[in-house]
Design a protein around this motif. Structure first.
Motif, PDB file in Angstrom:
ATOM      1  N   THR A  72      95.320  89.499  19.613  1.00 16.38           N
ATOM      2  CA  THR A  72      95.124  88.282  19.559  1.00 16.38           C
ATOM      3  C   THR A  72      96.000  87.956  20.808  1.00 16.38           C
ATOM      4  OG1 THR A  72      96.969  89.303  17.761  1.00 16.38           O
ATOM      5  CG2 THR A  72      94.606  88.499  16.925  1.00 16.38           C
ATOM      6  N   MET A  73      96.115  86.395  20.565  1.00 14.41           N
ATOM      7  CA  MET A  73      97.314  86.275  21.655  1.00 14.41           C
ATOM      8  C   MET A  73      97.675  84.789  20.775  1.00 14.41           C
ATOM      9  SD  MET A  73      95.082  85.862  25.025  1.00 14.41           S
ATOM     10  CE  MET A  73      96.165  84.934  26.152  1.00 14.41           C
ATOM     11  N   ALA A 113      91.607  87.178  22.094  1.00 14.69           N
ATOM     12  CA  ALA A 113      91.826  86.661  23.222  1.00 14.69           C
ATOM     13  C   ALA A 113      90.393  86.521  24.360  1.00 14.69           C
ATOM     14  CB  ALA A 113      92.274  88.061  24.572  1.00 14.69           C
ATOM     15  N   SER A 114      89.482  87.453  23.325  1.00 15.68           N
ATOM     16  CA  SER A 114      87.930  87.090  23.951  1.00 15.68           C
ATOM     17  C   SER A 114      87.452  85.253  23.319  1.00 15.68           C
ATOM     18  CB  SER A 114      86.934  88.163  23.100  1.00 15.68           C
ATOM     19  OG  SER A 114      87.029  87.072  21.825  1.00 15.68           O
ATOM     20  N   CYS A 115      88.151  85.051  22.760  1.00 17.52           N
ATOM     21  CA  CYS A 115      87.777  83.026  22.802  1.00 17.52           C
ATOM     22  C   CYS A 115      88.561  82.274  23.760  1.00 17.52           C
ATOM     23  CB  CYS A 115      88.417  82.840  21.604  1.00 17.52           C
ATOM     24  SG  CYS A 115      87.546  83.516  20.423  1.00 17.52           S
ATOM     25  N   VAL A 116      89.015  82.976  24.970  1.00 16.65           N
ATOM     26  CA  VAL A 116      90.199  82.407  25.408  1.00 16.65           C
ATOM     27  C   VAL A 116      89.410  82.453  27.142  1.00 16.65           C
ATOM     28  CG1 VAL A 116      92.255  81.619  27.004  1.00 16.65           C
ATOM     29  CG2 VAL A 116      91.945  82.032  23.838  1.00 16.65           C
ATOM     30  N   LYS A 117      88.776  80.991  27.424  1.00 17.68           N
ATOM     31  CA  LYS A 117      88.320  81.138  29.049  1.00 17.68           C
ATOM     32  C   LYS A 117      89.089  82.320  29.368  1.00 17.68           C
ATOM     33  CE  LYS A 117      86.352  78.888  32.901  1.00 17.68           C
ATOM     34  NZ  LYS A 117      86.622  77.378  33.520  1.00 17.68           N
ATOM     35  N   CYS A 118      88.387  83.050  30.019  1.00 16.07           N
ATOM     36  CA  CYS A 118      89.241  84.770  31.410  1.00 16.07           C
ATOM     37  C   CYS A 118      89.292  85.789  30.124  1.00 16.07           C
ATOM     38  CB  CYS A 118      89.813  83.753  32.338  1.00 16.07           C
ATOM     39  SG  CYS A 118      88.160  82.747  33.173  1.00 16.07           S
ATOM     40  N   GLY A 119      89.686  85.421  29.165  1.00 15.74           N
ATOM     41  CA  GLY A 119      90.574  85.972  28.198  1.00 15.74           C
ATOM     42  C   GLY A 119      89.662  87.350  27.957  1.00 15.74           C
ATOM     43  N   ASP A 120      88.595  88.210  28.301  1.00 20.25           N
ATOM     44  CA  ASP A 120      88.015  89.236  28.518  1.00 20.25           C
ATOM     45  C   ASP A 120      88.600  90.600  28.714  1.00 20.25           C
ATOM     46  OD1 ASP A 120      86.314  88.104  25.931  1.00 20.25           O
ATOM     47  OD2 ASP A 120      84.777  87.431  27.243  1.00 20.25           O
ATOM     48  N   ARG A 169      95.722  85.228  34.739  1.00 17.59           N
ATOM     49  CA  ARG A 169      94.742  85.135  34.505  1.00 17.59           C
ATOM     50  C   ARG A 169      94.087  84.350  34.108  1.00 17.59           C
ATOM     51  NH1 ARG A 169      92.005  90.739  33.913  1.00 17.59           N
ATOM     52  NH2 ARG A 169      93.231  91.950  35.663  1.00 17.59           N
ATOM     53  N   LEU A 170      95.047  83.656  33.244  1.00 22.69           N
ATOM     54  CA  LEU A 170      94.058  82.734  32.485  1.00 22.69           C
ATOM     55  C   LEU A 170      93.810  81.272  33.002  1.00 22.69           C
ATOM     56  CD1 LEU A 170      95.643  82.592  28.607  1.00 22.69           C
ATOM     57  CD2 LEU A 170      93.592  83.850  29.631  1.00 22.69           C
TER      58      LEU A 170
END
Length: 1027
Positions: free
Chosen positions: A943-944, A954-961, A994-995
């Motif tokens: 989580t972020m 983190a997976s729900c954020v663009k480029c967070g995978d 990254r984000l």
């Protein structure tokens, strides 16, 4: 004892004193002419002879003043009053002893009597002795003698009875056993007296005497009875009485008293001179108490008082210790057959218990011809028919209080000695017994119950009822209710209906049957209205037919009383529906505008309200103009019932308001208008407007109140309806309240500007016209309209300010230019502009337009005001700027603090964009605001946490995978603090690179990015984690 001593010796030696006066010895006057009496016939019913007693009252020749005072008899000064003298209540009541006793007396005449508390003993001429109780039942009978019994004596224990007979025998018999004593005197025995303690003393003494002239005392000894002569030589012994230690007896010469204790004769009281033969008119002795002896002989009464002789008197040692004093002596107009003590009647002002004793005398009236013993005329010697015996109450002063004639069977044949009067000792209540040869009559004092019955017999019911009610507390059983009913019956029969009705509540009380019976009876005699005010309705409810009959009576005869009765009576006592039908039928037959019709409508309104039908009562109340109609509408929610009565309501309310204005002289709020406005959901606006159109002022009041409450209420209709209502309001405001029109025009936008302008133009309403022109966009025309009116000097100042205000409202630079151009040649206008221009335009524009040499009044003051206003404005701006800077600084520090503070989050701790995973922490139930899935769905989830405190997968954020994991936790235990911080900074830089964008919270719905304060924690928690 030897009786040879002379009478003079007895007087001197025994200390005899006789007290009297001439008045006491005078003969009483004859009675007044009596009314015709009702006598008993032979064989008549013997249950009660009270009604056969004839009451006679006498006026006395002596002591009349005392008699009048004690008894209350009129003094007779008015002859007419004597004829109409009110009948006095008798003091005594009488009851013939019936049952077997009556049969016994029919077979044999009675000759003697004696009584005790338990029984009556009477002897007959055949020698029989009968013992009966006070109800007439025979207890015992036996025959001790063969001839007439002359005297009977009973001892105090009521166990022994002694009898004396003309057969010369004396007999004493026991009531409880077979003891019996008989003695033969061999001469007729006239009297016997047992020792009061005969049964208790072993001597069993008694005295007897008769025609032999000896008074003999018998006393039992060891060898039997022995006798002793107490007195002899003065003629026959006629009677004797034994009381305590004193023995009194009478012979031809007088009465003597003997003291048994001291064995001495203590007094002698001679027989009155000129008295008739003692054998024809016997002597009667009666002990009132242990020291008072009553003596009645022929027509004389004497009272002897036994007193103790003072030992200090000369020669007292040789005299008996007691002596007698005659305290009263008087003569009557009749012969006396018997005398007993008697209390003063209850009619006296002295209570019976404390009253001085009087005498009850059995009187026998004879004519003078009978007393004339020396006549040779056989017609005079012929035996005359006797009069009825009388019972008289005589006071100690010789005053006769009352006299009752007794009609006894065979009284014309009986002589004075045939009657006897004795007193029942110890009997419950005062009781005397009268004996005649054929009857035994019980005589008792009349009690309060008898007094009540006497009052009833004489139709004095009111007094009887009052006394009967007062006796309830004393435990006397008297049926006051029955007396009351008799009273009502009497007054009703006499035609005193008001009195009878007044008595009904007192008599009937809670008896519904009696109430109903008498109400119907009053109705039958056409006197129903008399009893109506007394008919119970609350504590007691009668049959509903009674109340409906009363209402029907009022409906037919008195509508005003009908209305009052309906208002005062509970509505549960009668059938309301039936009464409504009857009243409605009557109303249909009379004009509604007549006084009777108005009353009937009022009755119907009250009945409908009582029947829980207020809606039906409403039309009547409105027509009757009843003030409480508005409360009735509100309390019973009758708003739908008055939808079509709006005009009637408002008209009625205006009438009430006018009256209140006259009396109270204060503004009164319209109740009807408030009712219509407050309930528009039940009373539609369009329907009210339609009804009020014929009365514009009422319509104005309604629409004004409606608009004041909520303008939106008028927009909930069709456009045509709204347009019509709005234009109506404009017209009404312009006509009735122009000052309110501008407020309405500013508030509302649902009216036609052209029509509104036309209405205002017709009435020359300049402010309203200016406002409408401004709303139509014709600002210049509006301004020039104001300017054109400035020529009116009286309105110039006001219109100038209005022009300035209009320019301020429009905020149109061209209007200001036109206004400034117009003011160039008008000094007064320039002055007003300078004072009121404010900050809308630069004052320099106006000042530069002032031509040189133009004189402007008040220019200096206006310029000073402008400078002061600018100084104040600059000061306000500086203050606002200081406050703004302070707030910005404070808010920025709070923002920085909030962004740098750390807090706990389930599963991992994150600060900035640095992630720390806590494997040992048990995750709680929390979801990601983007995907709505749990933030920690596995031990490896990342989580972020952004500085704005939003936590997402983190997976729900663009480029967070592809974000890397945090540094190895093992490095923390091995490395230094500097290396740890370097790793964090490096990780943060990598994540940011990254984000492509920051926190996604800005793109989420507000409710999805809200986090409770419980998810945060102070920064020191993170520092402890670092440690």
């Amino acid at each position: 004892m030897d009786d040879s001593s002379s009478h003079k010796e007895e007087r001197d030696g025994m200390g005899f004193v006789e007290v009297g006066n001439e008045g006491a010895n005078e003969r009483l006057s004859k009675s007044e002419e009596a009314e015709e009496d009702v006598g008993l016939k032979e064989g008549a019913d013997d249950d009660d002879i009270q009604g056969e007693v004839r009451k006679v009252f006498y006026r006395k020749t002596i002591g009349s003043e005392g008699l009048d005072e004690d008894v209350g008899i009129d003094d007779g000064s008015n002859a007419d009053d004597d004829d109409d003298e009110e009948e006095e209540e008798p003091a005594l009541k009488y009851e013939r002893l019936g049952g077997p006793t009556s049969d016994l007396l029919q077979r044999d005449n009675a000759s003697a009597i004696s009584v005790s508390a338990k029984f009556i003993a009477f002897g007959t001429h055949s020698g029989l002795l009968h013992i009966v109780n006070y109800t007439g039942d025979r207890i015992r009978s036996f025959k001790p003698h063969g001839a007439s019994i002359n005297d009977i004596s009973i001892d105090s224990t009521e166990n022994f009875i002694g009898t004396a007979s003309i057969d010369g025998g004396v007999s004493v018999n026991s009531m409880s056993n077979s003891d019996s004593y008989s003695f033969d005197i061999r001469r007729p025995v006239q009297t016997i007296a047992l020792d009061p303690q005969f049964a208790k003393n072993s001597s069993r003494m008694f005295v007897c005497g008769g025609l032999a002239g000896n008074l003999i005392i018998y006393e039992r000894g060891w060898l039997g009875y022995k006798d002793r002569v107490l007195h002899s030589g003065e003629g026959p012994i006629w009677t004797s009485k034994w009381q305590g230690n004193l023995i009194a007896w009478a012979n031809d010469l007088g009465v003597k008293i003997y003291d048994q204790e001291y064995q001495a004769r203590i007094t002698y009281i001679d027989r009155p001179k000129g008295s008739p033969r003692p054998d024809l008119f016997k002597c009667s002795l009666s002990w009132q108490d242990d020291s008072t002896l009553l003596i009645a002989w022929a027509d004389y009464i004497k009272v002897a008082r036994i007193r103790a002789r003072p030992r200090t008197a000369p020669g007292s040692s040789s005299l008996p210790p007691l002596y007698a004093e005659v305290t009263a002596a008087f003569q009557l107009d009749c012969m006396i057959s018997g005398i007993v003590p008697h209390p003063t009647p209850s009619s006296s002002t002295i209570s019976v218990s404390n009253a001085p004793k009087s005498f009850l005398v059995l009187a026998y009236t004879v004519s003078d011809k009978v007393i004339n013993e020396v006549t040779v005329d056989r017609s005079e010697q012929t035996r005359k028919a006797a009069s009825r015996p009388e019972l008289r109450i005589i006071t100690r002063r010789g005053e006769e209080l009352s006299s009752d004639e007794l009609s006894l069977p065979g009284y014309p044949l009986f002589q004075c000695n045939d009657y006897c009067l004795v007193q029942a000792e110890g009997f419950s209540g005062q009781c005397h017994v009268v004996l005649s040869p054929k009857n035994i009559v019980l005589v008792r004092l009349r009690d309060k119950k008898d007094h009540v019955n006497w009052l009833i017999e004489r139709k004095r019911f009111e007094e009887a009822l009052d006394i009967a009610e007062s006796l309830k507390d004393e435990g006397v059983e008297i049926d006051a209710n029955a007396i009351g009913q008799q009273y009502i019956e009497y007054t009703f029969t006499e035609g005193k209906y008001d009195k009878a009705a007044h008595l009904c509540p007192k008599v009937f009380g809670q008896n519904a049957l009696l109430w109903e019976k008498w109400v119907f009876r009053f109705a039958q005699h056409h006197q129903l209205e008399t009893v109506i005010p007394y008919v119970p309705t609350d504590t007691l409810q009668l049959n509903h037919l009674v109340y409906e009959m009363i209402l029907a009576h009022y409906l037919a005869h008195n509508a005003q009383n009908l209305l009052r009765t309906i208002k005062s009576w509970p509505n549960t006592v009668y059938d309301i529906s039936a009464v409504i039908i009857a009243v409605q039928a009557e109303l249909d037959r009379v004009p509604s505008t007549s006084p009777r019709g108005i009353l009937l409508m009022d009755c119907l309104a009250e009945l409908y309200i009582a029947n829980r039908q207020p809606g039906k009562a409403l039309p009547f109340l409105l027509r009757l103009r009843r003030p409480h109609v508005f409360d009735l509408i509100r309390e019973n929610n009758l708003f739908t019932d008055v939808q079509d009565q709006a005009l009637l309501l408002v008209e009625f309310d205006q009438e009430l308001m006018e009256k209140k204005k006259v009396h109270e002289k204060v503004p009164v709020r319209s109740v009807a208008i408030a009712l219509l406005v407050d309930h528009t959901h039940s009373i539609p606006v369009t329907r009210v407007v339609q009804q009020l159109q014929p009365r514009p002022y009422f319509l104005y009041l309604y629409l004004d109140a409606l608009f004041e409450k909520d303008p939106q209420l008028m927009w909930d209709f069709s456009d045509l309806q709204v347009a019509f209502i709005i234009i109506s309001i404009v017209k009404l405001y312009a006509e009735f309240r122009p000052g309110r029109l501008i407020d309405f025009l500013r508030t509302s936008s649902h009216y036609s500007l052209e029509e509104a302008y036309s209405i205002c133009q017709e009435r020359d309403l300049v402010p309203e016209m200016v406002f409408l022109l401004g709303r139509m966009g014709n600002n210049k025309k509006a301004l020039y309209l104001i300017i054109d009116r400035l020529n009116d000097v009286s309105r110039a100042s006001k219109l100038t300010i209005q022009a300035i205000d209009f320019a301020k409202e429009q905020n149109d630079d061209e209007l200001w230019e036109d206004l400034l151009r117009y003011s160039e040649t008008r000094p007064k206008f320039i002055h007003v502009l300078l004072e009121n221009i404010g900050a809308q335009i630069d004052p320099i524009r106006l000042i530069r337009r002032i031509k040189n040499g133009l004189e402007i009044p008040g220019l200096r003051g206006a310029l000073v005001k402008i400078l002061q206003d600018f100084n104040v404005q600059i000061s306000l701006l500086d203050g606002c700027q200081t406050i703004l800077h302070s707030d910005c600084d404070d808010l920025s520090r709070r923002l920085q603090k909030n962004q740098t503070n750390g807090f706990f989050e389930n599963g991992e701790i994150l600060l900035g964009m640095v992630l720390y995973q806590i494997d040992s922490y048990q995750p709680a139930v929390s979801t990601c605001p983007i995907c709505s899935l749990p933030l920690y769905n596995s031990s490896s989830s990342i989580t972020m946490l952004f500085l704005c405190r939003h936590v997402v997968h983190a997976s729900c954020v663009k480029c967070g995978d592809g974000l890397p994991r945090s540094y190895n936790p093992a490095v923390l235990s091995m490395g230094s603090l500097d290396r740890e911080l370097n790793d964090k900074i490096a990780l943060t830089a990598l994540v940011r690179s990254r984000l492509p964008q920051g926190c996604p919270g800005g793109f989420l719905p507000s409710k999805s990015i809200f986090f409770k304060p419980t998810h945060s924690v102070r920064i020191y928690a993170y520092l402890e984690f670092l440690d």
